[in-house]
Structure formats: C-alpha cells, structure tokens
Design an enzyme around this catalytic site. Structure first.
Site, PDB file in Angstrom:
ATOM      1  N   GLU A 293       0.879  -1.170   0.000  1.00 32.52           N
ATOM      2  CA  GLU A 293       0.000   0.000   0.000  1.00 32.52           C
ATOM      3  C   GLU A 293       0.913   1.214   0.000  1.00 32.52           C
ATOM      4  OE1 GLU A 293      -1.574   3.367   1.243  1.00 32.52           O
ATOM      5  OE2 GLU A 293      -1.390   2.241   3.104  1.00 32.52           O
ATOM      6  N   CYS A 327      -1.952   8.349   4.499  1.00 36.97           N
ATOM      7  CA  CYS A 327      -2.051   8.044   3.078  1.00 36.97           C
ATOM      8  C   CYS A 327      -3.468   8.273   2.563  1.00 36.97           C
ATOM      9  CB  CYS A 327      -1.613   6.609   2.800  1.00 36.97           C
ATOM     10  SG  CYS A 327      -2.328   5.401   3.930  1.00 36.97           S
TER      11      CYS A 327
END
Length: 543
Positions: A293, A327
C-alpha cells in the site's frame, strides 16, 4: 493434541476512549507521557529472541521538540541481516507446525495487553515518537492494532474452514500452509497499527518475518514488540531489524528464501523493490508474494446539494488530523461555484482556529510533521503555492522548525485543476481546492478520476441521490475506499477493509480475509477410500 474444532472469540472493534478532562485514561496517559519524556532508552535489534547491539546507531527524537532524544537505536548491517534470516528460517518449522488456534491465541493475548495494562505506554510512545494527539494515538496504535489482531484470528479460522467438496468414496481437504521462506515486512512511520499489523498478519498464518520499521518510528515499533514478547511470541518468529534501504536492496530482496513482502510506504520505494525482485526472479525458490500500500492524492468532491457544515468538518478532519500525514488524508477538493461563496468564509475561519503545538497539551489539534525531510518537502509545496500565479493561499502558509517541525494548516485555491498541488502527493497539512462550474459536475468528475495516478481514498458529498450514484459510477476506479458524506480517512478493521489500486498499491485490503489469503500457499489433498486396482476403463472392452 486438542480434540476440538475451536471457534475464536467473536471479534468486536475496540471502543475508543475519550481522554476527556478528569477521566481515568487521561490521568494515566499524562503520567506516562511525563515518565517517557524523562528518560532516554536504548533500542537493540531483536533477532532470534536475542537483543543484538551493533556499533552503528541512530536517534529517535520528538518531532515537536527535535532536540529531545527519546532513544538511541541500533542499525543492522549485512551480518545482522544474515543472522535474522537464519533465525527466521530456524523458527519456521516449529511455528508453522503449531495449530492455527495456538498462533492466534498469542495475538489475542497481545490485544488484551495492548488495550489493558499497556494502553497508556503504547499511546504515549505513539504521541511522543510520531507527534500524534491523544485521540489520533488511541484510534491508531491501540484500537486499530487490537482490531487487526482480534479480527485476524477470526479471519484465520474462516480461511481454515474453507474446504472443497468431496465426491463419493473420496475425501478432499485443503491445507493452508504458510509460504515457503521468510517474509519481509517494511513498515511506515505514520500508523503504528500498520507497523504492528504488517509483520503479524503473515506470522498469524505460520510465516516467520523480518520486520524493518521506518527509522522515524523505531521508538513506537519497539513498544509494540515488547507487547508481543510479553504475549509469548516465540523466538525468531518476528525479528526486528532497523536498517537502511540500501541494505534491504542488497541483502534481503535478492535472498533465495524471500517468500514475500508486506509493505506500506512510498510509491517510488515500492516500485524499486518490485523491480529488484523482478531482476532477481531466477534466484528465488518460489515466486515472492508482493503486497503493498503506497501513496495517495485523496479527494473530496462536493455536489451543489452538499451539506456545507458537514463538508467543512470533513475537509478539516480529513485534511489536517495528524498533520495530513495519512495516506488517506484529504489533499484535493472540488467545490461547485454556487456553493463556494457560502462555504469559503466558514472554512477559512475554522482552519484559522486550529491549534498547533506540543501534543502533550491536549488543547492542540495538530502536532509537528515527522522529520526534517518531510518539513522541507511540504514547505516546498507551500512556497510553490505562494509564488505561482495560478494558486492563492487562503489560510495558513506559515511554518517554523526552530524547535519542532511545525507547519500551520494550509488551504490553497488553484485556478488550474491540473496544477501540481492538485496532482502530486504532498503528505502534509496542505489542502488544495478547485472551484468548478456547477453545470460541469459530470465532466469534473471525469477530471477528478484522471488527474492523479493514485486511487486510494475519496469521498462524494451530496444530498441529491442521483448525484451520489453518478459520482459512484464515474469514480468507481478512482478510490479503493470510497466514502459518501464522510471524510475519506478513518477506515475501521472489519468495516472498511483498506487499500487502493493504480499507483496506490496492490489493494490487498488490510483488515480483511483478503490480506491473510496472500500469506498462505494452499495444498489440496485427496484421499481415495477404494482406489482402482486395474488400469483399463469400460470403454476399452470392445473395438
């Protein structure tokens, strides 16, 4: 051997404590903050159950007071990496041979320790090491990490229960083996829950792990490792090796026994790791699993029917909590021109009210960004906004690193929807908005979809259901986690499995059964109770 088909305790999300004035948890956390600030510890490597010290060290400092050293940590080089790989390989046989429920019990116990006697300690470490507020530390390093461990145990049971059908006279079953080799977990600075989950998810499924934490998060990682050790994690299952990216590339990635990578970090680093594995593909004893990720350029898209107050709250919480270092944080916003006049004054006024400072002062909404490199990168974007004729700083824009890496929450309006501030990942408390013609709602949705290479999180704000449906359709591949009338941060384990695609990663959904499936290598077994005793088939009896 236990003669039972066991069920894990039904997982529930850990309640978030309030830390309100006069609460017991607030008193305990304040005391622990004072205790940890008053000491500086030494953090060794942890290899095969041994604390290993080298002649090379670095310092863990408080981002909001960077002259204060929380710890010195030891750095692994080639010899220690070889020791860690050997320890992981040695521990593999006995760890993989344990019944799944025996492994799960360790992480269930760790969750109880984390949410009980170790809660204040881990929260304080997260606040001091990452400059998180009490609320941000609580939802991250305690609640979400405990959720990962508790739900992970239930998901492991579900995987083991997934079995094939059997024809008459046969019995088919599936052996959910760990991968054949060791797993490398590379973890980020910004979420202690992710840092704790990336090594433990593969371990839960029977793998042994090398854990490389971010250098700016070794202090927090060490506190999680202490919880795992207290919970009874066997020696060699998870080996903590703080090291450089160069050492990872040279000593770990090309190793023939590398079975997989569990990664959260920058897109550039992930691509480099993938390329390194690809260039060494002939060396491996199996094809390594690659789970990652990475970055995001996360959006809020407002329709003319959006609730202005809900929109303001979502922009501020989504864009500025933990200094925008998520994020999933809001980085770009699209607002229709007929809504902007009613929204602008309120939004700017609320941003200007945000308090920034030492997270030990619970009145502050924001702390400092993580380190000098982040400070330089983020302020570079602010200066670009200050000097560009196509952007206008509406709030914030100030910064100061004399004592801590402090950046005021900054709101920028861009005249050009393709300005770099609308396209590039900033990873800091800078939100850029574009005011679009209300009549161009659908075409601007397509613009939003194609502006950024990332596809992590995004949100639509609207009360018009037709607009919600249209946005969900056009933006279907623009975000792996999509929110309707909510900020695009704060995914909860078991509720919103997290991950994105495109340049945001492999979308293997941390916090779900999908992620754990990546750490098993199934073996199908067929047993025949009445095997054939001759080879001819009936059709062969005549020409």
């Amino acid at each position: 051997m236990l003669n039972a088909l066991v069920n894990t305790p039904a997982p529930q999300n850990e309640p978030v404590l309030s830390y309100a004035p006069e609460s017991a948890e607030r008193t305990a956390l304040k005391a622990e903050l004072r205790r940890q600030r008053a000491e500086s510890i030494e953090i060794p490597l942890f290899i095969g159950g041994r604390e290993v010290r080298t002649h090379k060290t670095g310092n863990a400092v408080m981002p909001h007071y960077h002259r204060h050293v929380l710890a010195s940590y030891h750095i692994a080089e080639a010899v220690e990496i070889e020791q860690a790989i050997a320890a992981a390989r040695k521990a593999k046989t006995s760890w993989a041979a344990l019944p799944w429920e025996a492994r799960a019990a360790i992480f269930l116990k760790a969750a109880e320790l984390l949410t009980g006697p170790r809660r204040a300690r881990v929260n304080a470490a997260n606040m001091l090491g990452a400059s998180k507020t009490a609320h941000q530390a609580e939802i991250d390093g305690v609640c979400e990490l405990a959720d990962f461990w508790r739900f992970g145990a239930a998901y492991a049971q579900r995987i083991c229960e997934e079995q094939p059908i059997s024809a008459p006279g046969t019995w088919n079953y599936m052996d959910h083996r760990p991968l054949d080799g060791f797993v490398l977990a590379v973890t980020p600075f910004n979420f202690l829950s992710i840092a704790g989950n990336l090594p433990t998810a593969p371990a839960l499924m029977g793998n042994t792990v090398l854990w490389k934490p971010a250098s700016s998060a070794v202090y927090q990682a060490w506190h999680v490792l202490e919880v795992l050790r207290e919970a009874g994690l066997p020696d060699g299952v998870i080996n903590l090796v703080t090291t450089s990216g160069a050492t990872v590339s040279q000593e770990i990635l090309p190793h023939p026994n590398l079975a997989g990578i569990h990664f959260t970090g920058s897109t550039e680093v992930f691509r480099h790791m993938w390329a390194t594995i690809g260039s060494n593909i002939d060396r491996y004893s199996q094809y390594p699993r690659i789970v990652g990720e990475t970055g995001g350029k996360d959006f809020i898209f407002a329709h003319a029917s959006a609730d202005p107050e809900a929109l303001v709250a979502a922009i501020i919480r989504g864009g500025y909590e933990f200094q925008g270092q998520k994020c999933s944080a809001v980085s770009r916003v699209y607002i229709p021109d007929n809504l902007w006049p009613r929204l602008s004054e309120h939004l700017v006024a609320e941003i200007k009210r945000i308090r920034v400072g030492d997270v030990a002062d619970f009145r502050n909404f924001m702390g400092a960004v993580v380190d000098r490199g982040a400070f330089a990168s983020i302020t570079g974007f602010i200066e670009k906004a200050r000097t560009s004729p196509a952007t206008h700083i509406l709030a914030g824009g100030a910064y100061d690193d004399s004592e801590g890496y402090f950046i005021q929450p900054t709101l920028v309006r861009a005249d050009d929807p393709l300005h770099p501030l609308m396209c590039e990942e900033i990873f800091g408390p800078v939100v850029t908005l574009y005011v679009y013609p209300e009549a161009d709602f659908e075409s601007t949705l397509h613009l939003c979809d194609t502006t950024s290479p990332y596809a992590l999180t995004g949100a639509i704000f609207a009360r018009d259901r037709t607009a919600i449906v249209k946005a969900s359709q056009v933006l279907r591949f623009a975000a792996g986690n999509f929110y309707i009338n909510d900020k695009p941060t704060g995914a909860v384990v078991g509720q919103q499995p997290f991950g994105g695609s495109r340049a945001s990663g492999t979308n293997d959904k941390a916090g779900s059964v999908l992620n754990l499936l990546r750490w098993v290598s199934p073996r199908a077994i067929k047993e025949t109770f009445a095997p054939a005793t001759s080879y001819p088939y009936p059709f062969m009896a005549a020409e």
